[in-house]
Enzyme design. Structure first.
Site, PDB file in Angstrom:
ATOM      1  N   GLU A   1      23.222 -27.738  18.968  1.00  0.00           N
ATOM      2  CA  GLU A   1      23.130 -27.147  20.295  1.00  0.00           C
ATOM      3  C   GLU A   1      21.668 -27.135  20.751  1.00  0.00           C
ATOM      4  O   GLU A   1      20.768 -26.821  19.952  1.00  0.00           O
ATOM      5  CB  GLU A   1      23.666 -25.707  20.291  1.00  0.00           C
ATOM      6  CG  GLU A   1      23.793 -25.155  21.702  1.00  0.00           C
ATOM      7  CD  GLU A   1      24.427 -23.773  21.736  1.00  0.00           C
ATOM      8  OE1 GLU A   1      25.195 -23.499  22.653  1.00  0.00           O
ATOM      9  OE2 GLU A   1      24.141 -22.972  20.823  1.00  0.00           O
TER      10      GLU A   1
ATOM     11  N   GLY B   1      18.773 -17.647  15.173  1.00  0.00           N
ATOM     12  CA  GLY B   1      19.470 -16.699  14.316  1.00  0.00           C
ATOM     13  C   GLY B   1      20.713 -17.289  13.689  1.00  0.00           C
ATOM     14  O   GLY B   1      20.929 -17.180  12.479  1.00  0.00           O
ATOM     15  N   ALA B   2      21.543 -17.938  14.513  1.00  0.00           N
ATOM     16  CA  ALA B   2      22.793 -18.514  14.008  1.00  0.00           C
ATOM     17  C   ALA B   2      23.349 -19.464  15.052  1.00  0.00           C
ATOM     18  O   ALA B   2      22.915 -19.469  16.205  1.00  0.00           O
ATOM     19  CB  ALA B   2      23.799 -17.409  13.701  1.00  0.00           C
ATOM     20  N   MET B   3      24.336 -20.276  14.637  1.00  0.00           N
ATOM     21  CA  MET B   3      24.975 -21.229  15.539  1.00  0.00           C
ATOM     22  C   MET B   3      26.465 -21.277  15.249  1.00  0.00           C
ATOM     23  O   MET B   3      26.891 -21.420  14.110  1.00  0.00           O
ATOM     24  CB  MET B   3      24.337 -22.622  15.361  1.00  0.00           C
ATOM     25  CG  MET B   3      25.003 -23.715  16.172  1.00  0.00           C
ATOM     26  SD  MET B   3      24.948 -23.359  17.945  1.00  0.00           S
ATOM     27  CE  MET B   3      26.464 -24.184  18.463  1.00  0.00           C
TER      28      MET B   3
ATOM     29  N   ASN C   1      29.043 -23.183  15.399  1.00  0.00           N
ATOM     30  CA  ASN C   1      29.859 -24.380  15.146  1.00  0.00           C
ATOM     31  C   ASN C   1      31.280 -23.990  14.746  1.00  0.00           C
ATOM     32  O   ASN C   1      31.476 -23.144  13.866  1.00  0.00           O
ATOM     33  CB  ASN C   1      29.236 -25.211  14.022  1.00  0.00           C
ATOM     34  CG  ASN C   1      27.729 -25.302  14.144  1.00  0.00           C
ATOM     35  OD1 ASN C   1      27.211 -25.786  15.121  1.00  0.00           O
ATOM     36  ND2 ASN C   1      27.028 -24.805  13.125  1.00  0.00           N
TER      37      ASN C   1
ATOM     38  N   HIS D   1      28.912 -11.764  16.955  1.00  0.00           N
ATOM     39  CA  HIS D   1      28.566 -12.634  18.091  1.00  0.00           C
ATOM     40  C   HIS D   1      29.083 -14.056  17.860  1.00  0.00           C
ATOM     41  O   HIS D   1      29.741 -14.646  18.725  1.00  0.00           O
ATOM     42  CB  HIS D   1      27.043 -12.624  18.255  1.00  0.00           C
ATOM     43  CG  HIS D   1      26.523 -13.475  19.370  1.00  0.00           C
ATOM     44  ND1 HIS D   1      26.026 -12.951  20.528  1.00  0.00           N
ATOM     45  CD2 HIS D   1      26.402 -14.832  19.491  1.00  0.00           C
ATOM     46  CE1 HIS D   1      25.622 -13.928  21.327  1.00  0.00           C
ATOM     47  NE2 HIS D   1      25.839 -15.083  20.703  1.00  0.00           N
ATOM     48  N   GLU D   2      28.767 -14.605  16.688  1.00  0.00           N
ATOM     49  CA  GLU D   2      29.165 -15.997  16.414  1.00  0.00           C
ATOM     50  C   GLU D   2      30.671 -16.161  16.330  1.00  0.00           C
ATOM     51  O   GLU D   2      31.225 -17.175  16.777  1.00  0.00           O
ATOM     52  CB  GLU D   2      28.494 -16.485  15.129  1.00  0.00           C
ATOM     53  CG  GLU D   2      26.983 -16.381  15.109  1.00  0.00           C
ATOM     54  CD  GLU D   2      26.313 -17.013  16.329  1.00  0.00           C
ATOM     55  OE1 GLU D   2      26.800 -18.047  16.808  1.00  0.00           O
ATOM     56  OE2 GLU D   2      25.322 -16.441  16.795  1.00  0.00           O
TER      57      GLU D   2
ATOM     58  N   HIS E   1      32.360 -16.445  19.610  1.00  0.00           N
ATOM     59  CA  HIS E   1      32.243 -17.790  20.171  1.00  0.00           C
ATOM     60  C   HIS E   1      33.421 -18.685  19.787  1.00  0.00           C
ATOM     61  O   HIS E   1      33.676 -19.679  20.476  1.00  0.00           O
ATOM     62  CB  HIS E   1      30.961 -18.460  19.674  1.00  0.00           C
ATOM     63  CG  HIS E   1      29.751 -18.149  20.500  1.00  0.00           C
ATOM     64  ND1 HIS E   1      29.723 -18.246  21.867  1.00  0.00           N
ATOM     65  CD2 HIS E   1      28.487 -17.757  20.126  1.00  0.00           C
ATOM     66  CE1 HIS E   1      28.514 -17.933  22.313  1.00  0.00           C
ATOM     67  NE2 HIS E   1      27.745 -17.628  21.276  1.00  0.00           N
TER      68      HIS E   1
ATOM     69  N   GLU F   1      27.489 -17.276  26.124  1.00  0.00           N
ATOM     70  CA  GLU F   1      26.471 -16.446  25.476  1.00  0.00           C
ATOM     71  C   GLU F   1      26.493 -14.994  25.969  1.00  0.00           C
ATOM     72  O   GLU F   1      26.368 -14.060  25.184  1.00  0.00           O
ATOM     73  CB  GLU F   1      25.084 -17.059  25.665  1.00  0.00           C
ATOM     74  CG  GLU F   1      24.903 -18.414  25.008  1.00  0.00           C
ATOM     75  CD  GLU F   1      25.145 -18.410  23.503  1.00  0.00           C
ATOM     76  OE1 GLU F   1      25.253 -17.327  22.902  1.00  0.00           O
ATOM     77  OE2 GLU F   1      25.230 -19.506  22.925  1.00  0.00           O
TER      78      GLU F   1
END
Length: 1631
Positions: free
Chosen positions: A140, A275-277, A279, A311-312, A315, A334
């Protein structure tokens, strides 16, 4: 994704060929950091074309073929890649047929070190001896193109089969679970094939290759959840696993949409850019954002981990299942994931109180950024990847989440959930725009969601709502107006936008719920709040849900302040109020003093989120002022307050136990104290660090960052090496980051450079370098050094980070804290010459912030400096309070010292080890505490502060609840400052020797100079006073002496006084000296004495008579007996005020109590009577009932002023005192209160310097004037009844203004509180504009009110409203106000003033005036006076021309009333002053003389038989004014010697005239004065008392040495006292 923080023209990919399914095979080579890959991409051909365009970057495509649906293979004829456009064009010789086909590619690339695309991450092997690498992806926003050629846009979704070819000893992960593993022939490799993904975007593809441990579990719905950790750290993944399982379950329930994959993997990566993604199915995290070490992870990190995981996982629905169509709608995923993650964590961990932290961490951060002109809308058009990266910012995340929170509150959780389900279900596996979400939520809620929310997402910024109020009956009307809020306070050049704002309002009677909810869909809105009391507060935006600032009027804000200190306001509302006021200060919409005073109210704050916001505020202040040179402004007082409030002051500070007990879980506070370089915190940190290094103590995880920062600030080589050793030896990523943050705190210039060099070395991971560099930039020294370092290493940093969040964050944090325009220009020039792609908006925002800082510093520096440089005020804590004092004072009049001891009976209401009380200029030598069970505790520390005027006495043990006794020994000075216990010089009776008396003056805050005490009016106690004095001296105190005990072997006696009533410290008094006295008794048996200097007791006779009569009058008027047995009054030569009302021992300056029958003037005699009546009134109002705090000082002084005139009018009716009251007291109040810099009668004050300032004409004169108005409004009968109720109910207690209104309202059944609050709680007063029209036989008056200002300029805020008792008289019967057949129309707020009514009154005066000796007084004197005064004030303010007052004055030629002439005289004096240096000076003199001549001719020089006292006064006034106008008739008629039989006022007149002539330096008068003075010195003539001042002034003008010495010899200081007596008026004596 969870973020921590000249281009080629951009074009989206052509749509002729689009992907449907990818089969991707990747072969990583971790030794060479390269990879090879192949793809088979099923595509759809929608348009005839010979070219396929897709994205790729840093990849070499070695071959490309296209296979048609009929199996025909086409080989590319050209493969051309562009770095600028990040695309590859593949050309074929033939046109591709429409329909389906298959594109096959072979390619190679690098496993890079840029933390993007397919990159390498270094880690240490499990044995700790070898560095190894994993290969991971981060795609991203537009980095999948770096790993494989693809259509790298979110809307071009496809399905994916991922295959990884890796050694069999490593783990390979991807979005889906592995489907099969097969060995590769003739190699030691295996190919892992993963299951086909759902339809998804390229940026969500992920894979990783490396060594990992794992922990796993299942949700209740059967989904496998795994956490992959570095080898040997799987126990650190347990917390994350638990949070993930619970979060996945929560979201499935909340959305009512199943998680669409069979598994969810989460992997901890050592090197990760953010912080994080999120996927899909394989979420990647920076190690510090997922691993939790049960022993070493801080509370904050654990909470942050929970939020990031929530949060992740959010998503997986918002972003993955339903994806924004293009990055313009990035906020859809987001902003949503941010908001919904807090809902989830609040559900999972209610003990986190996470919504308060949402406001401080997300909501306020968004507001701060969005107030910049260089902000952007939530929906922002973007194109090129560098533009896309820039909007991964606080607007998309934080503001996006905040608008969703506001919407959630607006439509309710039920409809919000229903709408989300509709949205996700309808658009699953697809793409959306913002409007699709609004459609679903509007359909679910039946609210105008789209209309409302478009105003929040399509335009940048947010509003500030200005709130003003007015009362009407029992209702409060709020006037709300909105405009765009800008951080610099400057309006945008374009038209101000409009927001549709959900408005909520709470009130103090029930702050738990909103009682008003409205949608504000216009620029302004009026809200009525019915049935609300005048003292209730209201607050907009409860819980800080609405995205707007609130700018309250001063009155509304003032009412909220006590609710902050008492914590009646909920934490989020305290936080919101503080943040709003601070933002308004930064913008220049209000003064810095407002936020500093508000911060003062947070001394008892205990909420983390509130402190988080306060901490940010303090940080910005410190950043703003830390470049300044004066140390007093370095927030040292705030530091002390934080430490004392949050860490306590009642424990020993020399133990680790204290430090741990008080500082654990307070890292935010400690870190701020360290930033402010608090010495004690840093000292304790060093002790902890040394023990930690030695292995004798382990620093708690929550304190480690703070301790490392503290020891690094001024570290030596040994400490620096110890920190580096910690960094190198730990394998916990969080610990490494803590050490790096600590190293970034160094202050030494050379050490800073050393740390910066470390940051870009191989020893620090590239994603951690940013942490070190930004940490170093936060200090004063570091800021400039880091900026130079950045410039010197710009190319290296640009290569390392290219575009992305890391470089944007770095640029932001190292630039935005500068505060000068020079630095802004330097930065602007640098980035123009050295652009960093992807940081353009960040640079603009930083430049804007720097300029904001510069403007703020220039604007508010004086206010900040004044506030922080002045002593910080704190009310005393109430844990220990006094009940009874036994005080022994031993004055030494030769050395001007005293020794003292106290035994104070106290009550302990809270557990504490510390007693705090007031003292100043006193040395306390010992302190012990005796408990109720006779156990004695000795103090371990006695610490006094001259700044706070307090002493803290610490004990080793906690004081038990209940009663106890504090014993103190102390010494001090009998000072010469006329305050506290001081010396007053006098001459012995034989006239040969100077001697000293010792007397006290404790009001308002100087008892603390004489003995340690709780020196606040509300902390009343009883007192036993004992004075040890020489036998020949007289000792006096509040009570009569009860015993005089000779002390053995000395010439001293101990004079003991009986116990006082319960009273405030400022009313205690004692005096030691030589005195005569006269005494008498009242009819009720009270002894009254007047103590005078020896030999002058005959001068006390008049005062004694007035005192006896006044005491009797008040007992009758209040119907409350005087509560003491005696009343003493003492004349003192040196006294700071006119008089002081100490209970039972009133002290006066000699000139305000002594009346010499031969030498005191009549005015002095009248002044003495008024002052005595004033002080005796205090024995009830102030002493018996005392204001709770000095805010209500006027309850003492305004009342005593008013009631003293009632008393004098009763005792001396011939004084006609009420006419003098109006001209001297009432009008003086109006003149002062018309200034913008006036203050309300009830004015919040704190520090003694503030308290002293309000002993002014507002508290005294205006206070008395509003009481006079109230007395007239309810009538004397009900006024007396109300006063009796008030005094009887609150005797020996304390009150606020509201208590007086309650009693008077109860007595009168009138709306006293509602009416009077409009007069005491706001400054100023109204001007009533009167217009008229006739209707038949009726005259209709239209009245409008607005605030009157002396300069005629309206205040910036809406004019306040007063409730005005209106009375009207008419010419047919002026003796009373009338109501019948008369209509009064209140026209509202009219901005203009017209004069028809005034013109009629002028004609009335002209038509009805009698030209003879006795004019027809159509208007009563006070009404004529009021008219003249009003018109003159309007002229001075510019609301009408000077012509009006001159024409009006012309009608007063036949005026014969002293008070009216007194006002006219002041008017003429001001005019004379105004024109004295102009060409019209002589013309004005002629006008004045003509105006005065008729009255002068009538009165003449000689007394008229039977004339009144006021006529005699008037003669003096007229002649004096004629002298000022240089009229020569007056002096010739006057002469110097008294005329036999003339009145007292004639004598006064002579004094006035001669003094005026002396001021004009009239030669004849000065010459005559010198003759009189010479005769006086020779003893051949005695100057009459009434002209002594004049003669002394005259001879002093050009005196030679001989005359000067003669004046000194005759104690010329007495002349100054006489001058005061002659020239000052009773209305201002008491100050």
């Amino acid at each position: 994704m969870f973020a921590n923080g000249s281009k080629a023209e951009f074009r989206r990919l052509p749509s002729a060929v689009t992907p449907r399914h990818y089969v991707i095979t990747i072969r990583p080579q971790l030794k060479s950091f390269t990879f090879t890959g192949s793809e088979v991409i099923s595509v759809g051909v929608k348009e005839e074309t010979k070219q396929i365009v897709l994205n790729s970057l840093d990849i070499v495509i070695t071959s490309a073929t296209f296979t048609t649906s009929d199996a025909k293979t086409l080989t590319s004829v050209r493969i051309e890649s562009s770095v600028e456009t990040e695309t590859t064009c593949i050309d074929f010789a033939e046109t591709l047929p429409l329909g389906s086909g298959e594109l096959k590619l072979e390619f190679t690339g690098f496993i890079n070190d840029k933390l993007k695309g397919f990159y390498r991450s270094k880690y240490t092997a499990a044995d700790g001896q070898q560095d190894r690498y994993a290969a991971v992806t981060h795609f991203e926003a537009t980095e999948a193109r770096r790993a494989f050629p693809c259509w790298d846009e979110p809307a071009l979704k496809a399905t994916f089969d991922i295959r990884l070819v890796v050694p069999p000893g490593v783990k390979a992960l991807s979005n889906m679970d592995s489907l099969r593993v097969k060995e590769i022939a003739d190699s030691d490799l295996i190919e892992i094939e993963f299951m086909t993904t759902p339809l998804m975007s390229t940026y969500l593809i992920a894979y990783a290759v490396g060594e990992f441990d794992l922990v796993e579990g299942k949700t209740v719905n059967g989904h496998t959840v795994r956490v992959y950790t570095p080898v040997g750290k799987k126990d650190q993944g347990v917390f994350a696993l638990d949070v993930a399982i619970k979060s996945l379950t929560y979201y499935e329930d909340y959305f009512d949409i199943p998680y669409p994959l069979s598994k969810l993997d989460m992997i901890a990566v050592s090197d990760f850019p953010i912080g994080a993604m999120e996927n899909w199915g394989l979420i990647t995290y920076r190690e510090t954002c997922i691993l939790v070490d049960p022993l070493n992870t801080s509370t904050f990190s654990k909470q942050r981990t929970a939020i990031i995981i929530a949060h992740e996982i959010a998503h997986q629905w918002f972003g993955n299942l339903v994806t924004m169509d293009w990055w313009t709608d990035l906020w859809l995923k987001e902003g949503f994931a941010t908001f919904i993650s807090y809902l989830c964590v609040n559900h999972l961990f209610s003990e986190y109180h996470i919504w308060t932290q949402f406001v401080s961490d997300e909501y306020l951060t968004a507001l701060n950024l969005d107030a910049l002109h260089n902000s952007h809308p939530i929906e922002v058009p973007v194109g090129h990847p560098s533009e896309i990266i820039e909007i991964f910012d606080r607007i998309s995340y934080d503001k996006g989440s905040a608008v969703l929170r506001m919407l959630h509150r607006y439509i309710g959780d039920e409809y919000f959930r229903k709408g989300l389900h509709l949205y996700l279900d309808q658009h699953k596996y697809g793409n959306t725009v913002t409007d699709d979400l609004w459609t679903s939520l509007q359909k679910a809620s039946d609210r105008p969601v789209r209309e409302v929310m478009n105003t929040w997402t399509k335009q940048k910024g947010y509003p500030v709502i200005t709130v003003k109020s007015r009362r009407d009956g029992n209702s409060l009307f709020l006037s709300l107006s909105q405009e765009k809020f800008n951080a610099d306070g400057k309006a945008d050049s374009d038209v101000s936008p409009l927001w549709m704002i959900p408005i909520s309002v709470i009130r103090s009677s029930d702050p738990s719920k909103a009682f008003i909810e409205r949608l504000m869909d216009s620029k302004s809105l009026e809200i009525e709040i019915p049935n609300i009391s005048a003292d209730e507060w209201i607050k907009l935006n409860p819980n800080s849900v609405g995205i707007y600032r609130v700018h309250y009027s001063d009155e509304l804000l003032e009412r909220l302040l006590p609710a902050v200190g008492s914590k009646t306001l909920e934490p989020l509302d305290r936080l919101g109020l503080q943040s709003d006021v601070f933002a308004l200060v930064q913008s220049g919409l209000t003064s810095a003093e407002h936020i500093l005073k508000l911060l003062d109210r947070f001394s008892a704050e205990d909420d983390y989120a509130v402190w988080s916001s306060i901490d940010e505020c303090l940080g910005k202040f410190n950043q703003l002022v830390d470049s300044l040179t004066f140390p007093s402004i370095r927030l040292s007082t705030v530091v002390e307050d934080i430490r004392q409030t949050r860490m306590g002051t009642n424990q020993r500070r020399d133990t680790f136990g204290y430090f741990i007990e008080k500082f654990n879980n307070q890292s935010l506070i400690i870190n701020r104290l360290i930033s402010l370089e608090d010495k004690r915190v840093i000292s304790e940190s060093k002790k902890l660090f040394d023990s930690h290094i030695k292995g004798t103590f382990v620093i708690p995880a929550d304190l480690k960052t703070a301790v490392y920062r503290a020891v690094a600030i001024d570290c030596d080589d040994k400490t620096y090496d110890s920190l580096l050793k910690l960094y190198r030896e730990t394998d916990l990523k969080e610990e490494r980051v803590r050490v790096l943050r600590g190293l970034g705190s160094v202050r030494d210039v050379n050490r800073i450079q050393q740390v910066l060099d470390l940051s870009i070395s191989e020893e620090v991971a590239s994603n951690d370098s940013v942490i070190v560099i930004t940490s170093a930039s936060f200090s004063k020294n570091g800021r400039d050094i880091v900026w130079q370092f950045f410039k010197q290493n710009a190319d290296l940093l640009k290569r390392r980070y290219e575009t992305g969040v890391a470089i944007s964050s770095l640029v932001k944090y190292i630039t935005e804290n500068f505060v000068t325009e020079e630095k802004a220009i330097e930065l602007e020039t640098f980035f123009a010459d050295n652009p960093f792609p992807g940081t353009e908006r960040t640079v603009k925002q930083s430049l804007e912030k720097i300029r904001l800082n510069s403007e703020w510093l220039a604007r508010d520096l004086p206010a900040i400096q004044s506030f922080l440089s002045n002593p910080e005020f704190r009310r005393l804590p109430l844990a220990v309070t006094p009940r009874h004092y036994v005080i022994t004072i031993r004055p030494q009049l030769k050395s001007f010292t005293f020794a003292g001891s106290e035994e104070i009976s106290v009550g302990v209401s809270e557990q504490t080890k510390q007693i705090v009380l007031n003292s100043l200029d006193i040395d306390i030598s010992s302190a012990t505490f005796t408990t109720s069970d006779a156990k004695t505790l000795t103090s371990v520390r006695i610490e006094s502060s001259a700044k706070t005027e307090t002493t803290c006495i610490d004990f080793t043990e906690t004081l038990p609840l209940g009663s106890g006794e504090l014993k103190l020994e102390f010494t001090g000075f009998i000072n010469d400052k006329l305050k506290g216990f001081y010396r007053s010089k006098y001459t012995a009776a034989d006239g040969q020797q100077d001697r000293y008396a010792a007397v006290t003056q404790f009001a308002p805050t100087d008892a603390r100079r004489a003995f340690p005490c709780w020196d606040e009016p509300a902390l009343k106690a009883t007192f036993d006073i004992r004075l040890v004095v020489p036998k020949h001296l007289k000792a006096l105190s509040n009570m009569d002496s009860s015993a005089v005990i000779p002390l053995a072997d000395s010439d001293l006696t101990e004079v003991q006084f009986p116990t006082t009533p319960r009273m405030s410290t400022y009313l205690i008094a004692y005096a030691v000296g030589e005195f005569d006295f006269v005494e008498g008794k009242t009819v009720n048996g009270h002894t009254v004495r007047v103590y005078t200097p020896v030999g002058k007791k005959d001068q006390g006779v008049f005062a004694l008579d007035v005192a006896i009569k006044s005491l009797t009058y008040y007992e009758d008027y209040f119907d409350i007996p005087y509560p003491l047995f005696k009343l003493d009054m003492l004349a003192v030569g040196d006294f700071a005020y006119g008089a002081m009302e100490n209970w039972g021992l009133v002290i006066y300056r000699e000139t305000y109590i002594l009346v010499d029958p031969l030498n005191s003037s009549a005015l002095s005699k009248q002044t003495t009577a008024t002052v005595i009546a004033h002080e005796i009134a205090h024995q009830w109002f102030g002493n018996l009932v005392t204001m709770d705090w000095w805010t209500d000082l006027w309850l003492n002084e305004g009342f005593a002023t008013f009631i003293s005139y009632l008393c004098i009018n009763h005792l001396f009716s011939d004084y006609h005192i009420w006419t003098q009251y109006v001209s001297e007291t009432y009008l003086a109040a109006l003149n002062l209160d018309a200034l913008h810099n006036s203050h309300p009668i009830e004015v919040p004050v704190g520090h003694p310097s503030e308290i002293n300032e309000i002993f002014d004409k507002i508290s005294y004169n205006k206070g008395s004037a509003v009481l006079r108005m109230l007395h007239r409004y309810i009538g004397d009968e009900y006024f007396r009844k109300g006063l009796h109720l008030y005094l009887d109910q609150y005797k020996y207690g304390n009150t606020v203004t509201e208590d007086l209104w309650t009693s008077l309202q109860k007595a009168s059944d009138r709306p006293v509180r509602e009416v009077m609050n409009t007069w005491t709680k706001q400054k100023g007063y109204p001007v009533i504009t009167v217009k008229s029209r006739r209707d038949g036989n009726s005259l209709i008056l239209s009245l409008s009110q607005e605030k009157f200002n002396a300069d005629g300029k309206a205040d910036s805020e809406v004019s306040p409203l007063w409730m005005i008792p209106i009375s009207v008289i008419r010419s047919s019967d002026q003796s009373k106000a009338f109501n019948s057949n008369f209509r009064v129309c209140i026209a509202g707020y009219l901005p203009i003033l017209t004069w028809p009514y005034i013109a009629q009154v002028i004609r009335l005066l002209n038509d009805l005036a009698d030209n003879g000796r006795q004019p027809n007084k159509t208007l009563q004197p006070l009404d004529r006076l009021g008219l003249q005064s009003d018109v003159f004030a309007l002229v001075q303010s510019g609301l009408t021309s000077a012509e009006h007052i001159l024409k009006l004055l012309d009608r007063f030629s036949a005026e014969d009333d002293y008070a009216v002439w007194s006002s006219i005289d002041e008017c003429l004096g001001k005019f004379n002053q105004l024109v004295s240096h102009t060409d019209i000076h002589s013309l004005f003199h002629r006008f004045g003389c003509q105006l005065l001549s008729k009255t002068y001719d009538r009165l003449g020089w000689e007394p008229i038989k039977g004339e009144t006292h006021l006529d005699t006064l008037l003669r003096s006034l007229i002649i004096n004014r004629l002298i000022s106008l240089e009229d020569k008739r007056t002096y010739d008629r006057l002469g110097w010697e008294p005329i036999k039989g003339e009145t007292h006022l004639d004598t006064l007149l002579r004094s006035l005239i001669i003094n005026r002539l002396i001021s004009l330096e009239d030669k004849r008068v000065i010459s005559e004065s010198k003759k009189l003075f010479d005769s006086h010195i020779k003893g051949t003539f005695v100057i009459p008392a009434d002209i002594k001042t004049a003669v002394y002034r005259a001879v002093a003008i050009d005196c030679d040495d001989k005359t000067y010495e003669s004046l000194l010899k005759r104690s010329v200081w007495m002349f100054f006292s006489l001058k005061l007596t002659t020239l000052q008026t009773p209305g201002n004596l008491y100050t």
